[in-house]
Design a protein around this motif. Structure first.
Motif, PDB file in Angstrom:
ATOM      1  N   ASN A 110     -15.804 -43.908 -41.104  1.00 42.81           N
ATOM      2  CA  ASN A 110     -17.031 -43.188 -41.470  1.00 42.81           C
ATOM      3  C   ASN A 110     -17.756 -42.718 -40.217  1.00 42.81           C
ATOM      4  N   TRP A 132     -21.745 -49.409 -48.502  1.00 39.16           N
ATOM      5  CA  TRP A 132     -20.334 -49.071 -48.270  1.00 39.16           C
ATOM      6  C   TRP A 132     -19.393 -50.138 -48.826  1.00 39.16           C
ATOM      7  N   VAL A 153     -23.040 -46.351 -39.685  1.00 40.38           N
ATOM      8  CA  VAL A 153     -23.810 -46.633 -40.900  1.00 40.38           C
ATOM      9  C   VAL A 153     -25.305 -46.592 -40.580  1.00 40.38           C
ATOM     10  N   ALA A 187     -25.689 -42.607 -41.406  1.00 44.32           N
ATOM     11  CA  ALA A 187     -25.852 -42.735 -42.858  1.00 44.32           C
ATOM     12  C   ALA A 187     -27.273 -43.154 -43.217  1.00 44.32           C
ATOM     13  N   GLU A 192     -20.772 -39.266 -42.857  1.00 44.44           N
ATOM     14  CA  GLU A 192     -20.863 -39.454 -44.302  1.00 44.44           C
ATOM     15  C   GLU A 192     -22.027 -40.407 -44.616  1.00 44.44           C
ATOM     16  N   THR A 193     -22.739 -40.147 -45.696  1.00 43.55           N
ATOM     17  CA  THR A 193     -23.904 -40.964 -46.040  1.00 43.55           C
ATOM     18  C   THR A 193     -23.610 -42.007 -47.111  1.00 43.55           C
TER      19      THR A 193
END
Length: 264
Positions: free
Chosen positions: A148, A189, A178, A182, A151-152
């Motif tokens: 990742n 996640w 994250v 994100a 990406e949120t």
């Protein structure tokens, strides 16, 4: 010092830096995650790669590979940019035979602001890219880890990993991404991606930028994540991603303090 940690994790090293610091890496018995970013795949020779790979193998040290991601578009809708992307990524996967890595890490590279309005076309193109690369990795029994970045949430990774449908297609949770990109938590996640979890990248920040601080120096919930992994009996590959020598030693000290790896 910290052998109970370094024997069970990887530490990021750009390939050129790894060449320059190889003696120290071998002396400390660090296992590198070898970054292939920049022009490395165009300028380094096969002999250079083999020299490093053979030195690691003689020392009994493992490694992982981190494929390039800057300026690349694995789901690109411009045919020329897509071709350049696939060519460069392919050069990275060609090194599997030389390094025999424990994994190859790649960025899925989905960005809602760029790709959301043509999501289906992006997905189909990206899927074709990863299928081709996955075949190269699986032929050597090496997993492809999709990490990742911007990406949120887990939606795109779930969709891609389900479509790839292979034990060699796995998820890499980058905890710093994250927090910084994100803007949410690891619980957003996991457990959704737990069935595919194969790797984690550990570094910290305060949620404002991808600072690559040592764990514990930012705001990420490491105790919660580590507790979850232990409770679920999950043992993903682990890579530390410090961007300075001070943060490297501080990262090792932090994992020792947090008892992520039990001392032997």
């Amino acid at each position: 010092m910290y052998k109970h940690i370094t024997s069970r994790c990887f530490i990021n090293f750009p390939f050129r830096r790894l060449q320059q610091e190889l003696d120290a890496v071998l002396a400390h018995r660090f296992q590198p995650e070898i970054s292939l970013e920049g022009d490395t795949l165009y300028t380094a020779t096969e002999a250079e790669y083999r020299e490093v790979a053979e030195a690691l193998a003689r020392a009994g040290l493992g490694c992982t590979l981190h494929a390039p991601f800057f300026d690349l578009a694995p789901g690109g809708l411009d045919e020329n940019i897509l071709a350049a992307t696939r060519s460069k990524l392919g050069k990275g996967f060609d090194l599997i035979e030389i390094f025999r890595p424990a994994a190859v890490v790649c960025h899925l590279n989905y960005e809602e602001n760029k790709h959301g309005y043509k999501q289906a076309a992006w997905f189909d193109t990206s899927l074709a890219t990863w299928r081709e690369l996955l075949a190269k990795a699986a032929a050597h029994q090496v997993p492809l880890m999709l990490e990742n970045t911007y990406e949120t949430g887990p939606k795109q990774h779930i969709q891609m990993l389900a479509a790839l449908d292979s034990p060699f297609a796995r998820f890499c949770l980058d905890v710093g991404h994250v927090a910084a990109f994100a803007k949410n938590t690891w619980q957003d996640w996991l457990p959704a991606l737990t069935p595919w979890l194969g790797h984690i990248h550990l570094h910290d920040n305060h949620g404002d930028r991808d600072a690559h601080l040592a764990p514990g120096r930012g705001s990420f919930d490491f105790s919660g994540l580590f507790g979850y992994l232990k409770a679920q009996r999950l043992q993903p590959l682990v890579t530390l991603e410090p961007h300075s020598e001070d943060d490297l030693w501080e990262s090792l000290a932090a994992l020792d303090r947090m008892q992520f790896f039990d001392a032997k």
